[in-house]
Design a protein around this motif. Structure first.
Motif, PDB file in Angstrom:
ATOM      1  N   MET A 193       0.845  -1.196   0.000  1.00  0.00           N
ATOM      2  CA  MET A 193       0.000   0.000   0.000  1.00  0.00           C
ATOM      3  C   MET A 193       0.878   1.244   0.000  1.00  0.00           C
ATOM      4  SD  MET A 193      -3.187  -1.026   2.571  1.00  0.00           S
ATOM      5  CE  MET A 193      -3.750   0.612   2.795  1.00  0.00           C
ATOM      6  N   LYS A 194       0.434   2.233  -0.741  1.00  0.00           N
ATOM      7  CA  LYS A 194       1.139   3.505  -0.787  1.00  0.00           C
ATOM      8  C   LYS A 194       0.864   4.290   0.486  1.00  0.00           C
ATOM      9  CE  LYS A 194       0.699   3.912  -5.790  1.00  0.00           C
ATOM     10  NZ  LYS A 194       0.179   4.740  -6.882  1.00  0.00           N
ATOM     11  N   SER A 195       1.695   5.268   0.765  1.00  0.00           N
ATOM     12  CA  SER A 195       1.450   6.093   1.947  1.00  0.00           C
ATOM     13  C   SER A 195       0.337   7.092   1.650  1.00  0.00           C
ATOM     14  CB  SER A 195       2.729   6.805   2.387  1.00  0.00           C
ATOM     15  OG  SER A 195       3.170   7.683   1.390  1.00  0.00           O
ATOM     16  N   VAL A 196      -0.324   7.533   2.717  1.00  0.00           N
ATOM     17  CA  VAL A 196      -1.451   8.444   2.590  1.00  0.00           C
ATOM     18  C   VAL A 196      -1.200   9.714   3.394  1.00  0.00           C
ATOM     19  CG1 VAL A 196      -3.116   6.591   2.192  1.00  0.00           C
ATOM     20  CG2 VAL A 196      -2.726   7.417   4.520  1.00  0.00           C
ATOM     21  N   LYS A 197      -1.904  10.776   3.002  1.00  0.00           N
ATOM     22  CA  LYS A 197      -1.848  12.044   3.720  1.00  0.00           C
ATOM     23  C   LYS A 197      -3.256  12.343   4.213  1.00  0.00           C
ATOM     24  CE  LYS A 197      -0.968  16.939   3.100  1.00  0.00           C
ATOM     25  NZ  LYS A 197      -0.771  18.004   2.124  1.00  0.00           N
ATOM     26  N   VAL A 198      -3.417  12.514   5.519  1.00  0.00           N
ATOM     27  CA  VAL A 198      -4.733  12.761   6.109  1.00  0.00           C
ATOM     28  C   VAL A 198      -5.255  14.120   5.650  1.00  0.00           C
ATOM     29  CG1 VAL A 198      -6.024  13.070   8.256  1.00  0.00           C
ATOM     30  CG2 VAL A 198      -4.239  11.325   8.119  1.00  0.00           C
ATOM     31  N   LEU A 199      -6.478  14.083   5.145  1.00  0.00           N
ATOM     32  CA  LEU A 199      -7.144  15.304   4.699  1.00  0.00           C
ATOM     33  C   LEU A 199      -8.184  15.746   5.736  1.00  0.00           C
ATOM     34  CD1 LEU A 199      -7.261  17.194   2.196  1.00  0.00           C
ATOM     35  CD2 LEU A 199      -9.045  15.713   1.287  1.00  0.00           C
ATOM     36  N   ILE A 200      -8.963  14.772   6.263  1.00  0.00           N
ATOM     37  CA  ILE A 200      -9.950  15.056   7.311  1.00  0.00           C
ATOM     38  C   ILE A 200      -9.747  14.024   8.416  1.00  0.00           C
ATOM     39  CG2 ILE A 200     -12.382  15.354   7.877  1.00  0.00           C
ATOM     40  CD1 ILE A 200     -12.899  15.745   4.849  1.00  0.00           C
ATOM     41  N   PRO A 201      -9.309  14.471   9.596  1.00  0.00           N
ATOM     42  CA  PRO A 201      -9.035  13.536  10.697  1.00  0.00           C
ATOM     43  C   PRO A 201     -10.296  12.862  11.236  1.00  0.00           C
ATOM     44  CG  PRO A 201      -8.191  15.751  11.182  1.00  0.00           C
ATOM     45  CD  PRO A 201      -9.007  15.850   9.946  1.00  0.00           C
ATOM     46  N   GLN A 202     -10.100  11.728  11.889  1.00  0.00           N
ATOM     47  CA  GLN A 202     -11.175  10.918  12.441  1.00  0.00           C
ATOM     48  C   GLN A 202     -12.092  11.713  13.364  1.00  0.00           C
ATOM     49  OE1 GLN A 202      -9.811   7.385  14.463  1.00  0.00           O
ATOM     50  NE2 GLN A 202     -11.862   6.779  15.068  1.00  0.00           N
ATOM     51  N   GLN A 203     -11.543  12.477  14.283  1.00  0.00           N
ATOM     52  CA  GLN A 203     -12.367  13.214  15.250  1.00  0.00           C
ATOM     53  C   GLN A 203     -13.240  14.256  14.554  1.00  0.00           C
ATOM     54  OE1 GLN A 203     -12.578  12.401  18.640  1.00  0.00           O
ATOM     55  NE2 GLN A 203     -14.410  13.613  18.340  1.00  0.00           N
ATOM     56  N   GLU A 204     -12.714  14.878  13.536  1.00  0.00           N
ATOM     57  CA  GLU A 204     -13.484  15.870  12.781  1.00  0.00           C
ATOM     58  C   GLU A 204     -14.665  15.193  12.069  1.00  0.00           C
ATOM     59  OE1 GLU A 204     -12.499  19.301   9.462  1.00  0.00           O
ATOM     60  OE2 GLU A 204     -10.844  18.516  10.674  1.00  0.00           O
ATOM     61  N   THR A 244      -9.113  -1.040  -1.768  1.00  0.00           N
ATOM     62  CA  THR A 244      -8.244  -0.917  -0.592  1.00  0.00           C
ATOM     63  C   THR A 244      -8.471   0.445   0.073  1.00  0.00           C
ATOM     64  OG1 THR A 244      -6.407  -0.041  -1.909  1.00  0.00           O
ATOM     65  CG2 THR A 244      -6.469  -2.429  -1.574  1.00  0.00           C
ATOM     66  N   TYR A 245      -8.020   0.580   1.300  1.00  0.00           N
ATOM     67  CA  TYR A 245      -8.069   1.803   2.107  1.00  0.00           C
ATOM     68  C   TYR A 245      -9.440   2.087   2.732  1.00  0.00           C
ATOM     69  CZ  TYR A 245      -3.652   2.914  -0.285  1.00  0.00           C
ATOM     70  OH  TYR A 245      -2.381   2.878  -0.794  1.00  0.00           O
ATOM     71  N   ARG A 246     -10.472   1.281   2.462  1.00  0.00           N
ATOM     72  CA  ARG A 246     -11.802   1.561   3.019  1.00  0.00           C
ATOM     73  C   ARG A 246     -11.801   1.612   4.548  1.00  0.00           C
ATOM     74  NH1 ARG A 246     -15.825   1.181  -0.924  1.00  0.00           N
ATOM     75  NH2 ARG A 246     -15.402  -0.262  -2.634  1.00  0.00           N
ATOM     76  N   GLN A 247     -10.921   0.843   5.174  1.00  0.00           N
ATOM     77  CA  GLN A 247     -10.923   0.689   6.625  1.00  0.00           C
ATOM     78  C   GLN A 247     -10.312   1.872   7.379  1.00  0.00           C
ATOM     79  OE1 GLN A 247      -8.708  -0.535   4.555  1.00  0.00           O
ATOM     80  NE2 GLN A 247      -6.696  -0.541   5.513  1.00  0.00           N
ATOM     81  N   LEU A 248      -9.683   2.806   6.689  1.00  0.00           N
ATOM     82  CA  LEU A 248      -9.071   3.947   7.375  1.00  0.00           C
ATOM     83  C   LEU A 248     -10.147   4.757   8.094  1.00  0.00           C
ATOM     84  CD1 LEU A 248      -6.603   5.170   4.597  1.00  0.00           C
ATOM     85  CD2 LEU A 248      -6.108   3.678   6.548  1.00  0.00           C
ATOM     86  N   GLY A 278     -10.516   6.181   2.331  1.00  0.00           N
ATOM     87  CA  GLY A 278     -10.731   6.067   3.768  1.00  0.00           C
ATOM     88  C   GLY A 278     -12.183   6.259   4.122  1.00  0.00           C
ATOM     89  N   TYR A 279     -12.556   5.787   5.295  1.00  0.00           N
ATOM     90  CA  TYR A 279     -13.913   5.923   5.826  1.00  0.00           C
ATOM     91  C   TYR A 279     -14.929   5.394   4.819  1.00  0.00           C
ATOM     92  CZ  TYR A 279     -17.425   7.890   8.970  1.00  0.00           C
ATOM     93  OH  TYR A 279     -18.465   8.055   9.857  1.00  0.00           O
ATOM     94  N   GLY A 280     -14.570   4.275   4.177  1.00  0.00           N
ATOM     95  CA  GLY A 280     -15.450   3.621   3.212  1.00  0.00           C
ATOM     96  C   GLY A 280     -15.067   3.839   1.762  1.00  0.00           C
ATOM     97  N   LEU A 281     -14.354   4.920   1.464  1.00  0.00           N
ATOM     98  CA  LEU A 281     -13.930   5.199   0.095  1.00  0.00           C
ATOM     99  C   LEU A 281     -12.670   4.397  -0.218  1.00  0.00           C
ATOM    100  CD1 LEU A 281     -15.087   8.142   1.321  1.00  0.00           C
ATOM    101  CD2 LEU A 281     -14.753   8.694  -1.063  1.00  0.00           C
ATOM    102  N   ASP A 282     -12.543   3.970  -1.483  1.00  0.00           N
ATOM    103  CA  ASP A 282     -11.456   3.055  -1.796  1.00  0.00           C
ATOM    104  C   ASP A 282     -10.648   3.458  -3.023  1.00  0.00           C
ATOM    105  OD1 ASP A 282     -12.364   0.682  -4.183  1.00  0.00           O
ATOM    106  OD2 ASP A 282     -13.676   2.335  -3.627  1.00  0.00           O
ATOM    107  N   LEU A 283      -9.527   2.783  -3.163  1.00  0.00           N
ATOM    108  CA  LEU A 283      -8.717   2.768  -4.375  1.00  0.00           C
ATOM    109  C   LEU A 283      -8.536   1.292  -4.690  1.00  0.00           C
ATOM    110  CD1 LEU A 283      -6.860   3.932  -6.578  1.00  0.00           C
ATOM    111  CD2 LEU A 283      -5.003   3.900  -4.900  1.00  0.00           C
ATOM    112  N   ASN A 284      -9.213   0.828  -5.725  1.00  0.00           N
ATOM    113  CA  ASN A 284      -9.176  -0.593  -6.092  1.00  0.00           C
ATOM    114  C   ASN A 284      -9.471  -1.500  -4.895  1.00  0.00           C
ATOM    115  OD1 ASN A 284      -8.572   0.046  -8.784  1.00  0.00           O
ATOM    116  ND2 ASN A 284      -6.401   0.206  -8.289  1.00  0.00           N
TER     117      ASN A 284
END
Length: 175
Positions: free
Chosen positions: A1-12, A157-161, A149-155
């Motif tokens: 998996m490639k690295s990611v940059k947080v755009l909207i944090p979990q608490q927000e 993957t990443y949905r679980q973020l 993240g938060y359900g959105l994916d790339l192929n």
């Protein structure tokens, strides 16, 4: 998996989902049928319904516009299973970009006899659109980035973020 940059944090996200639930509940009288667009909206919908303080049912619908890598005509391929006739429906989607999916599925639900169809999206991309259709409730406006993240994916993957992020090298939407 490639690295990611947080755009909207979990608490927000958690805080905004609670606010959205209050906004929705203030505009709905009686029972609500919440319909999530699969697959991307399942996480958002699960969190949203836990904060809705009104009687509700939950169902799912799946729409598809891609055949392989080719974009084609949008069709509903599964659901909903619960009857929508005469009900107030909240259609929940993960992201509003072109607007075609949400507009088409909302129209389909009206054709199926829903008395009222409200729409809610977690994210709305800041870009020009070919439609005047707009969601009734929006969690966040985001730049025209490819997000995961938060359900959105790339192929798939990443949905679980637990946050919304851009994938390194994918920020401009180029996959």
């Amino acid at each position: 998996m490639k690295s990611v940059k947080v755009l909207i944090p979990q608490q927000e996200i958690e805080n905004r989902v609670k606010e959205l639930a209050r906004e929705i509940a203030s505009q709905v009288e009686g029972e609500l049928l919440v319909i999530a667009l699969l697959k991307g909206a399942f996480v958002f919908t699960a969190d949203l319904v836990r904060h809705l303080s009104l009687p509700l049912q939950v169902d799912f619908i799946r729409a598809k516009s891609y055949r392989g890598a080719e974009r084609g005509e949008l069709s509903v391929v599964a659901g909903p299973e619960l009857p929508v006739e005469g009900k107030t429906v909240l259609l929940v989607d993960d992201i509003f970009d072109s607007g075609k999916t949400l507009e088409t599925v909302a129209e389909k639900l009206k054709e199926m006899g829903a008395s009222k169809v409200l729409t809610c999206v977690l994210l709305e991309k800041e870009l020009g659109r070919d439609t005047d259709f707009r969601p009734d409730f929006v969690g966040f406006k985001v730049p025209d980035y490819f997000v995961v993240g938060y359900g959105l994916d790339l192929n798939e993957t990443y949905r679980q973020l637990p946050y919304i992020a851009t994938v390194e090298g994918e920020e401009d939407g180029q996959i």
